[in-house]
Design an enzyme around this catalytic site. Structure first.
Site, short mmCIF file in Angstrom:
data_model
loop_
_atom_site.label_atom_id
_atom_site.label_comp_id
_atom_site.label_asym_id
_atom_site.label_seq_id
_atom_site.Cartn_x
_atom_site.Cartn_y
_atom_site.Cartn_z
N ASP A 72 -5.01 -37.61 -51.56
CA ASP A 72 -4.47 -38.02 -50.26
C ASP A 72 -3.15 -38.75 -50.42
O ASP A 72 -2.66 -38.94 -51.54
CB ASP A 72 -5.48 -38.90 -49.50
CG ASP A 72 -5.93 -40.13 -50.31
OD1 ASP A 72 -5.30 -40.44 -51.34
OD2 ASP A 72 -6.90 -40.78 -49.91
N ASN A 106 -15.15 -48.81 -45.23
CA ASN A 106 -15.71 -48.20 -44.01
C ASN A 106 -16.41 -46.88 -44.33
O ASN A 106 -16.75 -46.12 -43.43
CB ASN A 106 -14.61 -47.98 -42.97
CG ASN A 106 -13.49 -47.08 -43.48
OD1 ASN A 106 -13.52 -46.62 -44.62
ND2 ASN A 106 -12.51 -46.83 -42.64
N HIS A 117 -15.04 -44.38 -46.00
CA HIS A 117 -14.18 -43.20 -46.08
C HIS A 117 -14.06 -42.69 -47.52
O HIS A 117 -14.23 -43.42 -48.48
CB HIS A 117 -12.80 -43.45 -45.44
CG HIS A 117 -11.85 -44.27 -46.25
ND1 HIS A 117 -10.71 -44.82 -45.70
CD2 HIS A 117 -11.81 -44.65 -47.55
CE1 HIS A 117 -10.03 -45.48 -46.61
NE2 HIS A 117 -10.69 -45.39 -47.76
N GLU A 151 -11.81 -40.56 -42.35
CA GLU A 151 -12.22 -41.80 -41.69
C GLU A 151 -13.51 -41.59 -40.87
O GLU A 151 -13.88 -40.46 -40.56
CB GLU A 151 -11.10 -42.30 -40.78
CG GLU A 151 -9.77 -42.53 -41.50
CD GLU A 151 -9.77 -43.78 -42.37
OE1 GLU A 151 -9.20 -44.79 -41.97
OE2 GLU A 151 -10.35 -43.74 -43.48
#
Length: 244
Positions: free
Chosen positions: A67, A136, A138, A143
């Site tokens: 990413d 979180n 991810h 996400e």
């Protein structure tokens, strides 16, 4: 999914580096996808040592970056480009033609996504994907709420990612979007290693391993991968009910 618990970050990183070395020895033209960040850094450093010490031929290896932060220049120390350049590409002198990273400065980000998808498809898919996990849940910039069926895509970053992500930058960065491989590409990877270390990751690892599979906590998708390995140190495993 398989759970592997190690005494410390060094132990899990050494095992992950050995997995990459074994892949390259068995399949010199392998496709390797790597995440940047604090947890994978040691794996990358150990990999460099092993490749140099064992004089491993990496001339046919294809390296994919998982990413990138949109609109963060590649020479910014917080960028994924900068990480890979300093931790792997320069130390191992990997030719540019063997490395595929998202150009997150492009004004045609969808073209960047399609280009990455095509590279992976043309190479026969990803042999080994090595990822971390965010606070979180991810993976990459997939996400909470993301579709499990996405290939490469551009996404608005979650508030948690925007806050935690600042640690990679020397000065406050204007972060809004990310460009990332999708969870479909994780599912289609022949083998996946998820690395996590430290007590701060204990609750996210508990959710990943023990709670239901849901796109509101993307890392839970690891439970569905037959050749997926969640590799954690004892601290990151401290909240798990079953430690095996």
């Amino acid at each position: 999914m398989h759970l592997k618990i190690y005494d410390d970050h060094q132990g899990l990183s050494d095992t992950a580096a050995n997995e990459i070395v074994s892949l390259i020895k068995n399949k010199p033209g392998a496709v390797l996808c790597l995440a940047s960040g604090e947890t994978p850094r040691l794996t990358c450093q150990l990999l460099v040592q092993k490749v140099k010490n064992e004089k491993i031929d990496i001339s046919q290896l294809t390296m994919i970056g998982l990413d990138e932060w949109v609109n963060v220049p590649p020479d910014n120390e917080g960028s994924c480009h900068y990480f890979f350049k300093n931790e792997l590409i320069n130390p191992l002198q990997i030719p540019e033609k063997q490395v595929h990273l998202f150009n997150a400065m492009s004004d045609k980000l969808q073209d960047e996504c399609r280009k990455m998808d095509t590279v992976i498809l043309d190479k026969g898919g990803i042999d080994l994907m090595v990822v971390g996990i965010g606070m979180n849940g991810h993976i990459g910039f997939n996400e909470p709420g993301v579709s499990f069926d996405n290939y490469s895509h551009v996404i608005d970053l979650d508030d948690t990612t925007l806050t935690v992500g600042q640690k990679y930058f020397k000065s406050k960065a204007a972060l809004q979007k990310g460009i990332t491989l999708g969870l479909k590409q994780l599912q289609e990877s022949k083998k996946v290693l998820m690395l996590a270390n430290g007590a701060k990751k204990a609750d996210v690892i508990r959710k990943t391993v023990e709670e239901k599979v849901t796109n509101t906590f993307p890392a839970s998708i690891m439970q569905t991968h037959a050749n997926g390995f969640v590799m954690v140190d004892k601290e990151a495993a401290s909240l798990l009910k079953q430690k095996s």
